[in-house]
Design an enzyme around this catalytic site. Structure first.
Site, PDB file in Angstrom:
ATOM      1  CG  HIS A   1      11.972   3.679  21.102  1.00 15.30           C
ATOM      2  ND1 HIS A   1      12.737   3.168  22.122  1.00 15.30           N
ATOM      3  CD2 HIS A   1      12.245   2.903  20.020  1.00 15.30           C
ATOM      4  CE1 HIS A   1      13.415   2.118  21.682  1.00 15.30           C
ATOM      5  NE2 HIS A   1      13.130   1.938  20.410  1.00 15.30           N
TER       6      HIS A   1
ATOM      7  CB  CYS B   1      11.000   7.259  26.208  1.00 10.03           C
ATOM      8  SG  CYS B   1      10.233   7.113  27.837  1.00 10.03           S
TER       9      CYS B   1
ATOM     10  CG  HIS C   1      10.408   2.935  26.570  1.00  3.28           C
ATOM     11  ND1 HIS C   1      11.377   3.923  26.627  1.00  3.28           N
ATOM     12  CD2 HIS C   1      10.415   2.485  25.298  1.00  3.28           C
ATOM     13  CE1 HIS C   1      11.945   4.045  25.436  1.00  3.28           C
ATOM     14  NE2 HIS C   1      11.376   3.179  24.610  1.00  3.28           N
TER      15      HIS C   1
END
Length: 165
Positions: free
Chosen positions: A115, A52, A103
């Site tokens: 993402h 990510c 994240h």
């Protein structure tokens, strides 16, 4: 059966065209669009595979902005932004492990963010989807307004194209 098939095809087309509307004609959207479907690779930072924060680091580098390769580090950059004030290019952060920020993605507009998903690679999801809504933590604006306008908002400007400004 034909009506059901037509309905499914119609819904699929609607989804495709709505997803396309997220990607306007900006440099940032072009970079992200080119990466959709790139596989997830733990610690990945190249178009061969991303985690990510490697994904966000890569996209921002293409826009002339250097950021570190760790979601927690990225969460300390720039200015904190309220969820209701998000603009494309803002970083959005989530707690997916139960241990704080774990994240990160890039807000692309229309309530959506791009993402690198550990299960699906580079994708776009909605901030209000149940999984992400429950885990949303904060957002940060890392790009200055000038950088945003130059690289994220204008498809004709490329970083390193010889501009002197």
């Amino acid at each position: 059966m034909k009506k059901l098939s037509a309905l499914v095809i119609g819904l699929a087309m609607l989804f495709v065209f709505q997803a396309g509307s997220v990607f306007a004609d900006s440099k940032m959207d072009g970079v992200i669009d080119d990466l959709i479907g790139t596989p997830y690779v733990y610690t990945g930072t190249t178009a061969k595979g991303f985690d990510c924060s490697g994904f966000t680091m890569y996209v921002f580098k293409k826009l002339g902005v250097d950021i570190p390769h760790a979601s927690r580090s990225q969460a300390g950059l720039g200015k904190k932004i309220a969820k209701g004030d998000l603009i494309p290019g803002d970083l959005v952060f989530f707690n997916t492990t139960g241990n704080g920020i774990s994240h990160v993605g890039i807000y692309v507009g229309d309530g959506k963010f791009a993402h690198a998903s550990s299960s699906r690679g580079v994708v776009i999801n909605g901030l209000e989807e149940s999984y992400y809504a429950k885990r949303y933590v904060t957002a940060r604006r890392v790009m200055s307004q000038q950088t945003f306008e130059k690289y994220a908002n204008d498809p004709s400007d490329e970083p390193g194209d010889g501009d002197s400004d």
